[in-house]
Design an enzyme around this catalytic site. Structure first.
Site, PDB file in Angstrom:
ATOM      1  CG  HIS A  13      -5.882   3.117   9.541  1.00  0.00           C
ATOM      2  ND1 HIS A  13      -5.715   4.436   9.918  1.00  0.00           N
ATOM      3  CD2 HIS A  13      -5.681   3.100   8.193  1.00  0.00           C
ATOM      4  CE1 HIS A  13      -5.437   5.171   8.864  1.00  0.00           C
ATOM      5  NE2 HIS A  13      -5.414   4.381   7.808  1.00  0.00           N
ATOM      6  CG  ASP A  14      -7.254   2.089   4.921  1.00  0.00           C
ATOM      7  OD1 ASP A  14      -7.615   3.124   5.512  1.00  0.00           O
ATOM      8  OD2 ASP A  14      -6.332   2.077   4.083  1.00  0.00           O
ATOM      9  N   GLY A  49       0.829  -1.200   0.000  1.00  0.00           N
ATOM     10  CA  GLY A  49       0.000   0.000   0.000  1.00  0.00           C
ATOM     11  C   GLY A  49       0.858   1.242   0.000  1.00  0.00           C
TER      12      GLY A  49
END
Length: 346
Positions: A253-254, A192
């Site tokens: 955290h997504d 990411g």
């Protein structure tokens, strides 16, 4: 006639402040758009209202009464100062973060977070209590990931904000966490990794580490070429390229717990014996009096609204690692909103 007690005034004032809580965010955005900090910074010396008005990059002449009222509010926010004698304006210490072009500038975050589309999910905060649809999708008709893939301008705005935050974090990492990256790591994959801001800083600080960015195809397509950095597109839920260390900054955290466990299992499959996952993410501590304590709770709501994800406590992080079959982990606080978590699968 009943009088309002001092305590009642204070309580009402608190509610009024919260009613107009949006005002500070949007006045801050206005200050950035008007380039007030740059104008004062570039002038070197404090400026009168008329001098400031004449130098702002907007159509002239400027309505000085309206500018005065904006500046009065910004002074009250303690972002700028005004000399009581000369009535000239200058920067207050926090205003340096409103300056473009340096590694700790927060301009891109200010513009993204206060963009009308990115604010829209907040108007659906209560809607998420029922059903499975995230507030972002209710507000904008698509999940955040689909929305980004079909709105290149917003995607660039979002990526710039992520890069802004990453620069703040990597500055802390480079200064405070050298041992985390120098302990037997020869290859690293930034899962990411976006536009490569983090991995570029890691590669610069640790040139012996061979670094790779791994992200979705539309993100990789928009990411710049960086010397000595490999780019790979793919889906982290299916597989992750092998490396000694997997770096994830503000990724887990997504996602909800089940999705995080799935990602961590893919990480475990990609790591050799002695490898580790380096996670940079928020760790909530409800007993903390740290200056970042409240913003961490705000970010938790932001994740709930936009992705269905969450910020986690130490106990919640441990639950994830245990469920994914990790042997141990260690949390290190740094001088950023996020902490560093080293997770060892073996």
């Amino acid at each position: 006639m009943e009088t309002v007690s001092k305590i009642d005034q204070q309580n009402q004032a608190k509610i009024w402040k919260q009613i107009y809580g949006f005002a500070e965010s949007l006045v801050l955005k206005c200050a950035v758009q008007l380039e007030i900090a740059e104008t004062l910074h570039n002038n070197v010396k404090p400026m009168s209202l008329s001098e400031l008005a004449s130098k702002l990059p907007v159509a002239q002449p400027v309505n000085e009464d309206r500018l005065f009222r904006i500046m009065r509010y910004l002074v009250h926010m303690e972002l700028f100062k005004i000399d009581a004698t000369t009535q000239k304006y200058s920067l207050a210490p926090p205003a340096k973060y409103l300056l473009r072009g340096w590694e700790k500038s927060m301009v891109d975050s200010i513009l993204c977070i206060n963009d009308k589309d990115f604010l829209a999910p907040w108007h659906h905060l209560g809607d998420g209590l029922t059903g499975n649809c995230d507030a972002f999708e209710k507000a904008l008709g698509k999940s955040i990931w689909v929305y980004m893939s079909v709105n290149p301008e917003k995607n660039q705005l979002f990526n710039a904000a992520m890069a802004c935050d990453t620069r703040l974090v990597t500055s802390a990492l480079a200064n405070e966490c050298k041992s985390i990256f120098s302990d037997g790591i020869s290859t690293l994959v930034d899962v990411g990794g976006g536009t490569g801001t983090a991995v570029k800083a890691i590669s610069k600080a640790f040139p012996d580490i061979k670094c790779t960015i791994y992200d979705l195809p539309h993100v990789i397509a928009d990411s710049p070429e960086i010397p000595n950095i490999t780019k790979i597109s793919g889906d982290m839920f299916k597989s992750i390229p092998s490396a000694d260390a997997i770096f994830m900054k503000c990724i887990l955290h997504d996602w909800n717990d089940d999705e995080c466990i799935q990602i961590l299992k893919r990480c475990k499959e990609a790591l050799p014996k002695g490898g580790k996952v380096i996670i940079v993410d928020v760790v909530i501590d409800m007993d903390s009096t740290h200056p970042y304590a409240k913003i961490r709770l705000t970010l938790d709501l932001d994740m709930m609204l936009n992705t269905g994800g969450k910020e986690r406590t130490k106990e919640e992080w441990k639950t994830l690692f245990d469920a994914a079959g990790f042997a141990s982990h260690k949390v290190t606080q740094i001088s950023a909103v996020q902490s560093v978590i080293e997770a060892y699968p073996y």
